[in-house]
Every structure is written in structure tokens, then in C-alpha cells.
Design a protein around this motif. Structure first.
Motif, mmCIF file in Angstrom:
data_model
loop_
_atom_site.group_PDB
_atom_site.id
_atom_site.type_symbol
_atom_site.label_atom_id
_atom_site.label_comp_id
_atom_site.label_asym_id
_atom_site.label_seq_id
_atom_site.Cartn_x
_atom_site.Cartn_y
_atom_site.Cartn_z
ATOM 1 N N LYS A 2 0.851 -1.191 0.000
ATOM 2 C CA LYS A 2 0.000 0.000 0.000
ATOM 3 C C LYS A 2 0.885 1.239 0.000
ATOM 4 O O LYS A 2 1.711 1.421 0.905
ATOM 5 N N GLY A 4 1.000 5.472 -0.392
ATOM 6 C CA GLY A 4 0.290 6.744 -0.382
ATOM 7 C C GLY A 4 1.174 7.826 -0.978
ATOM 8 O O GLY A 4 2.294 8.034 -0.522
ATOM 9 N N ASP A 25 -0.956 -1.147 -4.413
ATOM 10 C CA ASP A 25 -2.256 -0.547 -4.078
ATOM 11 C C ASP A 25 -1.994 0.940 -3.773
ATOM 12 O O ASP A 25 -1.588 1.287 -2.673
ATOM 13 N N MET A 27 -2.806 5.028 -3.556
ATOM 14 C CA MET A 27 -3.733 6.147 -3.441
ATOM 15 C C MET A 27 -2.948 7.451 -3.570
ATOM 16 O O MET A 27 -1.931 7.628 -2.905
ATOM 17 N N ARG A 59 -6.341 5.066 -6.782
ATOM 18 C CA ARG A 59 -7.446 5.757 -6.125
ATOM 19 C C ARG A 59 -7.036 7.173 -5.743
ATOM 20 O O ARG A 59 -5.854 7.446 -5.516
ATOM 21 N N GLY A 61 -7.663 10.278 -3.000
ATOM 22 C CA GLY A 61 -8.190 10.617 -1.679
ATOM 23 C C GLY A 61 -7.673 11.967 -1.244
ATOM 24 O O GLY A 61 -6.962 12.643 -1.994
ATOM 25 N N GLU A 65 -6.266 10.913 3.748
ATOM 26 C CA GLU A 65 -6.602 9.536 3.372
ATOM 27 C C GLU A 65 -5.414 8.829 2.709
ATOM 28 O O GLU A 65 -5.161 7.644 2.967
ATOM 29 N N ALA A 66 -4.670 9.551 1.871
ATOM 30 C CA ALA A 66 -3.494 8.935 1.233
ATOM 31 C C ALA A 66 -2.435 8.589 2.272
ATOM 32 O O ALA A 66 -1.786 7.541 2.200
ATOM 33 N N HIS A 69 -3.575 5.554 4.089
ATOM 34 C CA HIS A 69 -3.542 4.376 3.217
ATOM 35 C C HIS A 69 -2.152 3.746 3.117
ATOM 36 O O HIS A 69 -2.004 2.514 3.137
ATOM 37 N N GLY A 70 -1.141 4.571 2.990
ATOM 38 C CA GLY A 70 0.166 4.050 2.631
ATOM 39 C C GLY A 70 0.939 3.409 3.772
ATOM 40 O O GLY A 70 1.016 3.968 4.863
ATOM 41 N N GLU A 71 1.516 2.242 3.493
ATOM 42 C CA GLU A 71 2.560 1.716 4.391
ATOM 43 C C GLU A 71 3.859 2.458 4.072
ATOM 44 O O GLU A 71 4.721 2.653 4.917
ATOM 45 N N ASP A 93 -0.715 8.716 11.351
ATOM 46 C CA ASP A 93 -0.595 8.068 10.037
ATOM 47 C C ASP A 93 0.754 8.326 9.375
ATOM 48 O O ASP A 93 1.046 7.763 8.309
#
Lengths: 225, 225
Positions: A2, A4, A25, A27, A59, A61, A65-66, A69-71, A93
Motif C-alpha cells: 500500500k 500513499g 495498491d 492512493m 485511487r 483521496g 486519506e493517502a 492508506h500508505g505503508e 498516520d
């Protein structure tokens, strides 16, 4: 993984498309999602919503949100907007994550003479690191144009170099591996702690003059030894 | 050609030796000739008087004498001392001459953190140009270590680049030819007017980090296109 990506300009879109194509994945984050989806593009440019429709695996965001989302996080915002963008993320985050900082410390284009707003004894990357001490900031990719970042082999078969700097050796090694494995960089030169971001960010000034002199942004430095 | 080189450090000596070996009439300039001839060298270094005895075709003079001597001038002083050195020349001896500015805008070594004393929206080369508007200042050679300046072929057969910047196109072309013919530079990249000296001088910051990372100063940039 993931990922971001903060920023939806050329750099953010190019990174996102390349990483999504490699089944990550992804964002991308922007300030105002609704505005981004409806904004009128600059003359000759594509609408962001059209770009997103063509990249269904990416996606969109908010910055928050990004970041959530991101690892792995990438800062691909314009340098003068980076701290504001990061401030929109929940601090939790950003914590304990690697943030690859691709930004340059240039002011907004077309506003006065070309000038770095952080320079010499400090850098944007160090300012981000000081603001988020639990984030692992690694400066990288800021010395090449977007499409070379993700496809170094497209220029002279990849016989040129990219640099990294960051305070945490494990994070530097992780980013070096990421650049090699995801984008195919052959030579990743580890410049050590984040004070090296000063020199890396100052390279934009000679880079811009080279762009003008060569008439193309399709070039990169190789450190010949 | 009569060449006046301001500065008797590694850069000045290396340039002088190479140009004298090519039968140019070279004078190196220093602040105080008598003191230079009697000074105790730093540990491990050779005495300047011994170096001069081994390079009989190079003459030593004051900054003023070297400036008067040269049809072509080179500034190889430490950047923080450049303006003071040039101020010791008779203004008429700088007028209408090309001055190749090799210096970097670093403060004295070992005094506090690494810092450029002119940076971002100005450069040492531009300051020299503003101080001596009738001199043709051309920034060059400041991005490589001394022995590569005069022998690019000694590193990877010369497959790397050098940059020039200056306000007068004829002077830039003259310096480009000088670099090709005297030292064998294959690719001299003309970055245009002297505002490009900002980026060229800022490169010292990444250069110093590369020096540390690679463990050698024997490297140079190639602009891969």
C-alpha cells in the motif's frame, strides 16, 4: 504494497501510474478531492478526472486519506506546499513510516525570480524530518524529471545515477531497494544522513539551467568514477 | 599566451603547472610573495618554494603582478578571499580581460558548519562581475577536483562534462575552446549567462557529500542525454 502518494501533479501521477502498473495498491492524495475531480486543466493538459479514469487501479483521496492508506509514503507535492499537505494528515498516520521526499524547495512558478525558499544550511527534507521526528524521511528522485524517475532505462539504457539521503540507515537501504526493484535504477548512491538533502535540493538550480541549455528535460547525471 | 593565475593553493599550482607545460607564460599571484616563499607548509605538504623550484617556467608574483601579467586571468583563490585578491590588482589590469572564475563560495575550512557565503539568488561569479563590469567573467572548472580540471582524460578517458557560464557569448566560446585545447575537455556545456553560476557554485554541496560517500575526489558528473 500500500503506497500513499501526496500530490497529483506530473510527479504524483507518474509515480502512481508506474507503481499501480506493478500491482501496488496506490492512493494519490490531494487537498480537495471534489475540486480536483472537476478542475479545469491548464491549456493543453488532460483533465485529472480523465487521467484517473484511464488509471483505474489508482485511487484518489485527501492528503489525510493517502497518508492513512500508505505503508510507504511519497511526498510529490510542490515543495512550497509540502508542509501544509503533510499537516493535513493525522500525525499517527505518518508515524514510523518511510516517507520518500521527492519535492524541491522552489517557490510557486511564475512568481518572481527563481529561488529556493530553503537553502544552504537547511533543506526541505530536513524541515519535514524535524516536523515529524518519528517519520523516516528519505530524500530521493528529486534530481530527475518525472518519467525518468520511474523508467531510468528509457534514458541511455539506465546508465546514470540516483541519490538518496536520510538519517536512518535501514530506511535508506529500503528505499534503495525500492528504487532498484520497482523502477530499475542500477546505481543508487547513498549520500548518508539528511544533511545531504541540502546539496540534492540545490541541484535543481543547475538542473533548470541544463534544461534550458539542452532544450529537453530528458537528461540525468552520472557520477563518473 | 600570458596567463595570470590568482591563487597558489592546489588549484592554482595544478593549473599553472599544466599550462606552463604547454608552453604558456604563466605567473601565479599571491598576497605576499616573500611570505609565500618562506611559509612552513601544512604537515605532509611540500614547501611552496620547493614546488616553484620544480616548476621553473612558472613565475610567482603578487596578485597585482599576476593580474598585470595575464592576457587571460584565472581566479583560483579560495572563494572567501577572491574579492580581496582581485582588489589588489590595478583596475586597468582587469579591464577587458577574460577572467575564468574557478572558485567556490565556501567559507574558510574548519570554521563552523559547511556553508556557502553567497547562494541561491546570487553567486560569487556574479559578485565579481558586478565589481568589475569591464572584465569578462566566465565561471568554469569549479565542479571538479584540481587534477581533473587539467587532465579530464585521466578519469574514464574523459567521458564526463564541464560547464561554463558567462554574460559575454564570445568569452564563453573562447573559454570553451581553451578548455578543449589546453586540457582536452571533450564536452563543454554552455549554460548561458552568469546567473547559471548560482547552480554551478551550489553543486559543491553535493560534490562534498559525494566525496565523502565515494571516499575519493576522483569523480565528475556526466550529463547523460
Amino acid at each position: 504494497m500500500k503506497i500513499g502518494i501526496l500530490g497529483t501533479g506530473d510527479v504524483g501521477k507518474t509515480l502512481a501510474a508506474a507503481l499501480a502498473a506493478r500491482s501496488h495498491d496506490v492512493m494519490v492524495g490531494t487537498r480537495d478531492v471534489r475540486r480536483k475531480m472537476t478542475e479545469k486543466p491548464e491549456e493543453g493538459a488532460a483533465k485529472f478526472s480523465d487521467w484517473l479514469a484511464m488509471h483505474k487501479k489508482v485511487r484518489l483521496g485527501s492528503f489525510a486519506e493517502a497518508a492513512a492508506h500508505g505503508e510507504l509514503l511519497m511526498n510529490a507535492t510542490a515543495g512550497h506546499a509540502s508542509l501544509e499537505a503533510l499537516a493535513m494528515a493525522k500525525p499517527a498516520d505518518l508515524k514510523s513510516k518511510v516517507l520518500i521526499d521527492v519535492a524541491n524547495a522552489l517557490g510557486p512558478w511564475n512568481e518572481g525570480p527563481l529561488e529556493l525558499f530553503i537553502v544552504n544550511t537547511d533543506s526541505l527534507a530536513e524541515r519535514i524530518q524535524r516536523t515529524y521526528p518519528s517519520t523516516y524521511v528519505v530524500k530521493a528522485l528529486n534530481t530527475v524529471t518525472a518519467h525518468i524517475m520511474v523508467n531510468p532505462a528509457g534514458l541511455a539504457g539506465g546508465a546514470h545515477d540516483i541519490f538518496i539521503a536520510g538519517n536512518d540507515p535501514d530506511s535508506r537501504e529500503r528505499v534503495a531497494r525500492f528504487l532498484r526493484e520497482e523502477f530499475g535504477w542500477k546505481t543508487v548512491i547513498d549520500l548518508g544522513d539528511l544533511t545531504a538533502a541540502r546539496g540534492l535540493e540545490m541541484m535543481i538550480m543547475v538542473w533548470l539551467k541544463l534544461w534550458a541549455a539542452l532544450g529537453t528535460a530528458d537528461f540525468n547525471f552520472k557520477v563518473v568514477r
